[in-house]
Design an enzyme around this catalytic site. Structure first.
Site, PDB file in Angstrom:
ATOM      1  N   GLU A  29     -11.691  33.869 -18.050  1.00  0.00           N
ATOM      2  CA  GLU A  29     -12.671  34.947 -18.110  1.00  0.00           C
ATOM      3  C   GLU A  29     -12.105  36.096 -17.295  1.00  0.00           C
ATOM      4  OE1 GLU A  29     -15.026  34.706 -20.182  1.00  0.00           O
ATOM      5  OE2 GLU A  29     -14.754  32.560 -20.538  1.00  0.00           O
ATOM      6  N   ASP A  68      -8.509  28.403 -20.644  1.00  0.00           N
ATOM      7  CA  ASP A  68      -9.343  29.541 -21.029  1.00  0.00           C
ATOM      8  C   ASP A  68      -9.575  30.384 -19.782  1.00  0.00           C
ATOM      9  OD1 ASP A  68     -11.217  30.696 -23.274  1.00  0.00           O
ATOM     10  OD2 ASP A  68     -12.383  30.734 -21.423  1.00  0.00           O
ATOM     11  N   HIS A  93     -18.641  31.149 -23.083  1.00  0.00           N
ATOM     12  CA  HIS A  93     -17.931  32.175 -22.313  1.00  0.00           C
ATOM     13  C   HIS A  93     -17.818  31.812 -20.836  1.00  0.00           C
ATOM     14  CE1 HIS A  93     -17.539  34.897 -25.685  1.00  0.00           C
ATOM     15  NE2 HIS A  93     -18.839  34.771 -25.941  1.00  0.00           N
ATOM     16  N   ASP A 150     -15.419  26.495 -22.402  1.00  0.00           N
ATOM     17  CA  ASP A 150     -14.656  26.933 -23.577  1.00  0.00           C
ATOM     18  C   ASP A 150     -13.363  26.120 -23.729  1.00  0.00           C
ATOM     19  OD1 ASP A 150     -16.658  28.757 -23.818  1.00  0.00           O
ATOM     20  OD2 ASP A 150     -15.385  30.544 -23.719  1.00  0.00           O
TER      21      ASP A 150
END
Length: 590
Positions: A26, A24, A165, A170
């Site tokens: 960001e 994942d 998030h 995540d």
């Protein structure tokens, strides 16, 4: 039956043996073109167990927008001392080496990782990618959860980590979602990575549960026959690898609706292993012609092929028939449809005033002629306007157009075509063009079939990519036997063996072969392919000087461009001379 040891690609990789890296990211925004990565989180799992984790903040080249900070909690101050992507990415690629990447909405994460690899000069490893969103849309219904967001699926599957998030959190939640989805597809009979990657709900549960029908198929070239509960053939196909091909009928790679229907009815699959690809194609044609399986669309009725016949009588005429007889008549074809046969007949009538009435004529059979005589399209032998000798000259021209030197007839057709074009009668010119193509193709096909159809035996060989030779024995246009020779072995004993054990074939009536014309076309294409060597032959292999082959080679590119009158059994290559082995046969084939 020859058995071939299966490879891991044939068997598929069991999901318990697959290493997944659930990742994942960001980022500072939604587009990798002008936004950067701020955090990478990843979890490595295999067999349901976590075997490693990876997490790092990344200092982007652009400031983090305030709304992103509110969403993720990652601020510019937090990443001020973090490594740049050119340091963080190689570490992640090393962590994920040899694994299958998994992400929720994988297109987003993978696009950023690929863009980062390109900007830092790293080669993207080409990971296999699995998207949990796509799987969830197939497996999780709306009555279970309102949407397929990661937070909703994490609640549904009881994830131990709540997504918030942040990349590692995540990723951990996505691991639990992945395991929940794998458990669901496992109940549907999906147990390998290949099956999971191709999973779609379009493939019914009943269809998946019949996948066991392909489990016992050999990994070898040949033919496969799907059968219903009564043993009646439903569908016949051919494959380079029977096992691999039949397995696709139970996955999403099979998109034909009628095939899904067929699989629902099928209760068994019968494999027929063949020595060569040509043998497999021929067996497929013969089985389709014999059983006429309702799910096969092509080649079901080869007996309906048509021929154009110039009758053997005092005043010959052109007719369309289904059978070639030994009656001294001239034949051209075969044709797959009456439309093309009629077009070829009309092309001859355009330039040769043969009679078109159907009754048997003597020197004087009528008291009055038909309208064709009045418009100059027939010499009216029916009322004695032509003698048998005068009419024989016209019949000879028609015979040459069908089975011999048709240059005069084709020149006349071209002249007629040019005249129509000059008069701007373009629709008539187009019709005549189509008729001329039909005639040329039929004549060329008959002239190509005739030598092979009349040859008692032809033995030819072609070198295999894996070494050794493919050997075929053809008798009167019918494949009578085939074999392959081992690499480095003397081929002559194998050639003699295939000749001794080949099918005994009775001579047909030329130009019709001893097999269905489509089979002979297949054999011809194999014989005419570059690299094929003629070993022995009984009979003659000749084509008429000025025959239709040259005209066909000239017209075929235009015919393909026009898209008219497509070949009934696929494209037939231009005739090429066969290569004889240099020197003695043994030296040439060794």
């Amino acid at each position: 039956m020859q058995m071939v040891q299966e490879t891991f690609d044939d068997l598929g990789v069991h999901l318990s043996d697959v290493t997944f890296v659930v990742v994942d990211l960001e980022t500072t925004g939604g587009s990798p073109a002008d936004c950067g990565i701020t955090e990478i989180g990843a979890v490595k799992v295999r067999g349901g167990e976590v075997i490693g984790e990876f997490q790092t903040l990344v200092r982007p080249s652009v400031p983090i927008p305030a709304f992103i900070t509110v969403l993720t909690g990652i601020s510019n101050a937090m990443v001020a001392e973090a490594p740049r992507i050119d340091s963080a990415l190689p570490a992640f690629l090393e962590f994920a080496r040899g694994s299958v990447l998994v992400a929720h909405n994988a297109g987003f994460d993978v696009s950023f990782l690929k863009a980062a690899a390109a900007s830092t000069g790293h080669v993207w490893p080409g990971f296999a990618v699995l998207d949990t969103v796509r799987l969830a849309r197939q497996l999780v219904h709306r009555d279970e959860t309102p949407n397929h967001k990661l937070s909703s699926l994490a609640r549904l599957f009881g994830a131990t980590t709540t997504p918030d998030h942040r990349a590692l959190h995540d990723a951990r939640a996505t691991v639990d979602v992945l395991h929940g989805l794998i458990e669901r597809v496992g109940n549907l009979g999906v147990h390998t990575l290949e099956e999971l990657q191709s999973y779609t709900s379009r493939v019914s549960t009943a269809q998946r549960r019949k996948r066991f029908l392909a489990d016992e198929m050999p990994s070898a070239p040949g033919v496969y026959v799907f059968k219903d509960g009564r043993g009646e053939p439903l569908y016949v196909g051919t494959a380079v690898d029977i096992r691999r091909r039949t397995r696709t009928y139970f996955t999403a790679s099979e998109t034909r609706r009628r095939m899904a229907e067929m699989v629902g009815i099928a209760e068994s699959i019968t494999p027929i292993v063949c020595a060569t690809r040509l043998e497999a194609q021929v067996r497929e044609l013969r089985l389709i012609a014999e059983y006429k399986p309702r799910y096969n669309r092509r080649s079901r009725h080869p007996e309906k092929a048509l021929w154009v016949k110039l009758t053997a009588e005092p005043f010959p005429r052109l007719s369309i028939v289904r059978q070639v007889r030994g009656d001294g008549a001239h034949y051209a074809g075969p044709f797959a449809s009456r439309k093309t046969a009629e077009a070829a007949v009309t092309a001859v009538h355009e330039v040769i005033p043969l009679r078109q009435c159907t009754q048997t004529l003597t020197e004087r059979s009528r008291k009055s002629a038909c309208v064709l005589f009045e418009i100059g399209r027939c010499g009216a032998p029916c009322i004695g306007e032509q003698t048998t000798q005068e009419y024989a000259a016209l019949a000879g021209q028609a015979a040459m157009a069908l089975v011999g030197d048709g240059r005069d007839v084709l020149a006349a057709l071209r002249g007629r075509l040019d005249s129509l074009a000059a008069q701007e009668r373009f629709e008539d010119a187009t019709t005549l063009r189509d008729r001329m193509i039909a005639l040329v193709r039929a004549s060329a096909r008959a002239q190509r079939l005739a030598p092979l159809s009349s040859a008692p035996e032809v033995v030819a060989a072609r070198r295999r990519d894996a070494g050794g030779w493919e050997v075929v024995c053809v008798r009167f246009g019918r494949l009578a036997g085939s074999t392959v020779t081992p690499r480095g072995a003397d081929p002559m004993p194998f050639i003699e063996a295939v000749r001794a054990t080949a099918e005994v074939v009775s001579g047909p009536t030329a130009p019709a072969p001893a097999a269905h014309p489509e089979e002979t076309e297949l054999v011809l294409r194999w014989l005419e392919a570059p690299g094929t060597r003629l070993v022995t032959m009984e009979g003659e292999w000749t084509c008429p000087v000025g025959g239709a082959g040259a005209a066909r080679a000239e017209l075929e590119p235009m015919a393909r461009q026009w898209g008219e009158f497509a070949e009934p059994w696929g494209e037939t290559p231009v005739v090429r001379p066969l290569e004889r082995p240099p020197g003695a046969l043994r030296a040439g084939l060794a």
